[in-house]
Design a protein around this motif. Structure first.
Motif, PDB file in Angstrom:
ATOM      1  N   GLU A  24       0.816  -1.211   0.000  1.00  0.00           N
ATOM      2  CA  GLU A  24       0.000   0.000   0.000  1.00  0.00           C
ATOM      3  C   GLU A  24       0.855   1.269   0.000  1.00  0.00           C
ATOM      4  O   GLU A  24       0.394   2.333  -0.428  1.00  0.00           O
ATOM      5  N   ASN A  25       2.084   1.148   0.503  1.00  0.00           N
ATOM      6  CA  ASN A  25       2.983   2.306   0.600  1.00  0.00           C
ATOM      7  C   ASN A  25       4.368   1.930   0.058  1.00  0.00           C
ATOM      8  O   ASN A  25       5.354   1.936   0.795  1.00  0.00           O
ATOM      9  N   PRO A  26       4.466   1.609  -1.221  1.00  0.00           N
ATOM     10  CA  PRO A  26       5.732   1.090  -1.752  1.00  0.00           C
ATOM     11  C   PRO A  26       6.852   2.132  -1.755  1.00  0.00           C
ATOM     12  O   PRO A  26       6.609   3.334  -1.916  1.00  0.00           O
ATOM     13  N   ILE A  27       8.065   1.651  -1.558  1.00  0.00           N
ATOM     14  CA  ILE A  27       9.247   2.496  -1.688  1.00  0.00           C
ATOM     15  C   ILE A  27       9.558   2.636  -3.177  1.00  0.00           C
ATOM     16  O   ILE A  27       9.724   1.640  -3.883  1.00  0.00           O
ATOM     17  N   ARG A  28       9.625   3.873  -3.645  1.00  0.00           N
ATOM     18  CA  ARG A  28       9.962   4.144  -5.044  1.00  0.00           C
ATOM     19  C   ARG A  28      11.192   5.026  -5.183  1.00  0.00           C
ATOM     20  O   ARG A  28      11.718   5.194  -6.282  1.00  0.00           O
ATOM     21  N   ASP A  29      11.627   5.601  -4.060  1.00  0.00           N
ATOM     22  CA  ASP A  29      12.758   6.527  -4.084  1.00  0.00           C
ATOM     23  C   ASP A  29      13.434   6.511  -2.719  1.00  0.00           C
ATOM     24  O   ASP A  29      12.923   5.912  -1.766  1.00  0.00           O
ATOM     25  N   MET A  30      14.540   7.187  -2.608  1.00  0.00           N
ATOM     26  CA  MET A  30      15.259   7.282  -1.340  1.00  0.00           C
ATOM     27  C   MET A  30      14.502   8.218  -0.404  1.00  0.00           C
ATOM     28  O   MET A  30      14.282   9.390  -0.718  1.00  0.00           O
ATOM     29  N   ALA A  43      17.499  10.656   4.964  1.00  0.00           N
ATOM     30  CA  ALA A  43      17.627   9.922   3.701  1.00  0.00           C
ATOM     31  C   ALA A  43      19.095   9.696   3.372  1.00  0.00           C
ATOM     32  O   ALA A  43      19.942  10.566   3.587  1.00  0.00           O
ATOM     33  N   GLY A  44      19.393   8.519   2.855  1.00  0.00           N
ATOM     34  CA  GLY A  44      20.766   8.189   2.481  1.00  0.00           C
ATOM     35  C   GLY A  44      21.572   7.558   3.593  1.00  0.00           C
ATOM     36  O   GLY A  44      22.766   7.293   3.429  1.00  0.00           O
ATOM     37  N   THR A  45      20.915   7.272   4.723  1.00  0.00           N
ATOM     38  CA  THR A  45      21.611   6.633   5.849  1.00  0.00           C
ATOM     39  C   THR A  45      21.692   5.132   5.621  1.00  0.00           C
ATOM     40  O   THR A  45      20.687   4.484   5.343  1.00  0.00           O
ATOM     41  N   TRP A  46      22.882   4.585   5.748  1.00  0.00           N
ATOM     42  CA  TRP A  46      23.065   3.147   5.618  1.00  0.00           C
ATOM     43  C   TRP A  46      23.312   2.524   6.990  1.00  0.00           C
ATOM     44  O   TRP A  46      23.635   3.202   7.948  1.00  0.00           O
ATOM     45  N   SER A  47      23.144   1.214   7.047  1.00  0.00           N
ATOM     46  CA  SER A  47      23.129   0.526   8.346  1.00  0.00           C
ATOM     47  C   SER A  47      24.337  -0.391   8.520  1.00  0.00           C
ATOM     48  O   SER A  47      25.361  -0.241   7.854  1.00  0.00           O
ATOM     49  N   ASP A  48      24.183  -1.347   9.416  1.00  0.00           N
ATOM     50  CA  ASP A  48      25.263  -2.292   9.714  1.00  0.00           C
ATOM     51  C   ASP A  48      25.677  -3.108   8.491  1.00  0.00           C
ATOM     52  O   ASP A  48      26.839  -3.515   8.380  1.00  0.00           O
ATOM     53  N   ASP A  49      24.751  -3.341   7.574  1.00  0.00           N
ATOM     54  CA  ASP A  49      25.076  -4.102   6.364  1.00  0.00           C
ATOM     55  C   ASP A  49      26.252  -3.451   5.630  1.00  0.00           C
ATOM     56  O   ASP A  49      27.250  -4.100   5.314  1.00  0.00           O
ATOM     57  N   SER A  50      26.096  -2.155   5.344  1.00  0.00           N
ATOM     58  CA  SER A  50      27.149  -1.434   4.630  1.00  0.00           C
ATOM     59  C   SER A  50      28.372  -1.219   5.515  1.00  0.00           C
ATOM     60  O   SER A  50      29.519  -1.352   5.055  1.00  0.00           O
ATOM     61  N   SER A  51      28.155  -0.885   6.777  1.00  0.00           N
ATOM     62  CA  SER A  51      29.282  -0.633   7.680  1.00  0.00           C
ATOM     63  C   SER A  51      30.242  -1.811   7.723  1.00  0.00           C
ATOM     64  O   SER A  51      31.463  -1.657   7.593  1.00  0.00           O
TER      65      SER A  51
END
Length: 310
Positions: free
Chosen positions: A32-38, A48-56
């Motif tokens: 119902e609320n899809p992500i289409r952009d950052m 916006a543009g914050t990355w998490s432990d995956d990228s770290s």
């Protein structure tokens, strides 16, 4: 090589950052609320543009490999991330899995070899080593498979030492290696299947990867794809997104909109999608909004230079 490293690292990081604001949201909500952009804020209230432990942790591994393979240095950098905010967007950790937390506590406070710190129980098969393993593909792309496996095993084992997590990492790195060596999506997949099945032919744990190793997962309906934090689910979901998309953006948005562990599914998908479609396929607006994007670019350059010389 430089463009390949840029594509993989930025591809992974963008997928991660797209998923951070909606992590833990169910698929029904994202339908119902899809992500289409950052976008920003949401689950962790981060811009916006914050990355998490995956990228770290991916960047920690990449940083270490810039000086060659050293399991002690990789472990040290992971601990530095956890305790001192090393390779984080804003100097602090806001997301960490329980298995990773326990392993890094063990590594920090006990006199133990890094590749013996990881959890070994069958219930410790989250996606915390799969999400950070991609840089090994650049380092090992010209290495014989039987020589790759012990290194992938050791790096996974810093946090996830169960054979299921290790095999997931081996599948992912081997697939990426073939892509990096110029084989197309289908050829890379077929060659990966052969390598893994031949090497682990007597390993009962391969049963958990049946849908991946017979390729049936690529033809699943979306409702049959799970997007939890379980390592097999993450790997299956990412491969499904790759085989059912035609662009980088379509692949990572499909991954994130599966819901639940959105940042990791986005990251694992995004790393491979970046390699497949190239750095110029990643929307520039998404790269530009990433935290510390200049530092990521510098890291990619250094890793590429190191891998070209090995």
């Amino acid at each position: 090589m430089k463009d390949q490293v840029l594509a993989g690292l930025f591809g992974l990081c963008v997928g991660d950052a797209l998923g951070v604001p909606v992590e833990f949201n169910p698929r029904t909500y994202l339908k119902e609320n899809p992500i289409r952009d950052m976008i920003g804020y949401g689950t962790y209230d981060q811009p916006a543009g914050t990355w998490s432990d995956d990228s770290s942790l991916t960047f920690c591994l990449a940083e270490s490999l810039c000086n060659g393979y050293d399991i002690y240095d990789i472990g040290h950098k992971c601990v530095q991330w956890y305790h001192k905010g090393y390779w984080t967007p804003y100097g602090e950790v806001f997301d960490i899995g329980n298995t990773t937390r326990m392993a890094l506590d063990t590594l920090c406070y006990e006199l133990i070899r890094p590749d013996l710190a990881g959890m070994t129980g069958a219930h410790s098969n989250g996606n915390g080593s799969l999400m950070r393993i991609l840089p090994l593909a650049y380092f090992l792309k010209n290495t014989a498979f039987e020589e790759k496996v012990p290194i992938i095993t050791a790096v996974s084992s810093i946090t996830h030492r169960h054979i299921r997590s290790i095999i997931a990492c081996v599948i992912y790195v081997e697939f990426a290696c073939y892509l990096l060596n110029g084989f197309d999506l289908d050829e890379s997949y077929t060659k990966m299947q052969t390598s893994v099945k031949d090497y682990y032919k007597d390993e009962q744990e391969l049963e958990h990867f049946k849908a991946i190793l017979d390729k049936s997962v690529t033809n699943y309906a979306e409702e049959d794809i799970h997007s939890s934090g379980y390592v097999v689910h993450t790997l299956e979901a990412s491969l499904w997104c790759l085989f059912n998309s035609e662009t980088y953006a379509e692949a990572v948005l499909k991954a994130v909109n599966l819901g639940e562990d959105t940042d990791t599914t986005g990251a694992v998908t995004g790393g491979l999608a970046g390699i497949i479609y190239g750095i110029h396929s990643i929307p520039e607006t998404w790269i530009n909004v990433l935290a510390s994007n200049n530092e990521i670019y510098d890291l990619a350059e250094r890793l590429a230079e190191k891998c070209q010389s090995t």
